[in-house]
Design a protein around this motif. Sequence first.
Motif, PDB file in Angstrom:
ATOM      1  N   SER A   1     -41.400  -6.654  17.304  1.00  0.00           N
ATOM      2  CA  SER A   1     -42.171  -6.647  18.559  1.00  0.00           C
ATOM      3  C   SER A   1     -41.937  -5.348  19.323  1.00  0.00           C
ATOM      4  O   SER A   1     -42.870  -4.790  19.924  1.00  0.00           O
ATOM      5  N   ARG A   2     -40.717  -4.832  19.277  1.00  0.00           N
ATOM      6  CA  ARG A   2     -40.416  -3.558  19.940  1.00  0.00           C
ATOM      7  C   ARG A   2     -41.147  -2.401  19.272  1.00  0.00           C
ATOM      8  O   ARG A   2     -41.729  -1.546  19.955  1.00  0.00           O
TER       9      ARG A   2
ATOM     10  N   ARG B   1     -33.679   4.281  15.236  1.00  0.00           N
ATOM     11  CA  ARG B   1     -35.063   3.804  15.352  1.00  0.00           C
ATOM     12  C   ARG B   1     -35.941   4.351  14.239  1.00  0.00           C
ATOM     13  O   ARG B   1     -36.743   3.620  13.644  1.00  0.00           O
TER      14      ARG B   1
ATOM     15  N   GLU C   1     -37.103  -7.317  16.668  1.00  0.00           N
ATOM     16  CA  GLU C   1     -37.178  -5.936  16.178  1.00  0.00           C
ATOM     17  C   GLU C   1     -38.621  -5.454  16.085  1.00  0.00           C
ATOM     18  O   GLU C   1     -38.987  -4.411  16.631  1.00  0.00           O
TER      19      GLU C   1
END
Length: 386
Positions: free
Chosen positions: A332-333, A294, A330
């Motif tokens: 949006s997260r 991440r 991706e």
Amino acid sequence: MEGQEGAQQPHLVLAHKLFLLSHRDVDDIEKVRLRDEVVDAVKIHDMASLYESLSASSVLGIDAAVLDSMRTRIEDELKKLDDKIADAEENLGESEVREAHLAKSLFFIRIGDKEKALEQLKITEGKTVAVGQKMDLVFHTLQLGFFYMDFNLISKSIDKAKKLFEEGGDWERKNRLKVYEGLYCMSTRNFKKAANLFLDSISTFTTYELFSYDTFVFYTVLTSIISLDRVSLKQKVVDAPEILTVIGKIPHLSEFLNSLYDCQYKSFFSAFSGITEQIKLDRYLQPHFRYYMREVRTVVYSQFLESYKSVTMEAMATAFGVSVDFIDLELSRFIAAGKLHCKIDKVAGVLETNRPDAKNALYQATIKQGDFLLNRIQKLSRVIDL
């Protein structure tokens, strides 16, 4: 566990093999080889307690005759060591007594008896005067901590070492401690501090008992990428001669670093997939695999968006060599988690950046702290009036 230059401690090599033996991504054929190597290492070092625990957890099959022979050799060796300690105490000087106790400490470390090793190291410390020798005992304790991944023991030992350095100590040991602390920070997800400690040690690295220089560079690059800004990354990592000499030997690492800095995002994602496989198989990094994934993606997406006030989703997807749907999911997260400062216009298929105003943030923080200070002063004035 006495280390030689260029040689990793056998116990830490064994710890890595045990980690791979329980890893689901390692194939069965490789596990057969690893199991044979683990059994050989356990037998060579007479690690009876580890042999029993591995058998109890069905990692290894137990052989009662092998276990009995280990215990017999341990008893014989302990008797010899106790006789040497008794002889030294009766007939020799303080340094010989210390060496005899140290030999017993190292024997307990070799056979993997953690509690007795720590107890004997404490006794040895009581016989030790020189700061440098006390530091060496701390390094033995730290190696024991990393074998068992006992972070409480590691943390206390690092604090103890720092207090010892206040009494004195040479630069070589101080630099070694930075690598130990860096490894501890990386293993406990403090990547920023780990990167700084690794970078401080890159030109003076001698801690071969923990890992090779190539592995050290691997850790340094990985922690630096998610911790440093572009300018610092260029100065300290991309152009660092110590890193340039070995980075080509490590699969995918050069492409991973340079494609990020050069904004070659397709190449970066290609190298990233190779790097993730190495992270999965590293006993210190594997617990932080998802977190690191991440953080790296946050860095690379932020770097791409930094150049634009608005950009189409299609353009970004093309730059990264992925589909528009993938980028949409991706981002949006990351936006929902507050990691990226932008918003998605789904109808127009456009990303609009909304970078936070640094001056405004500083102003708001000053007002908040001012209010807090005034409240404290008012409370204090009431107490004084009373």
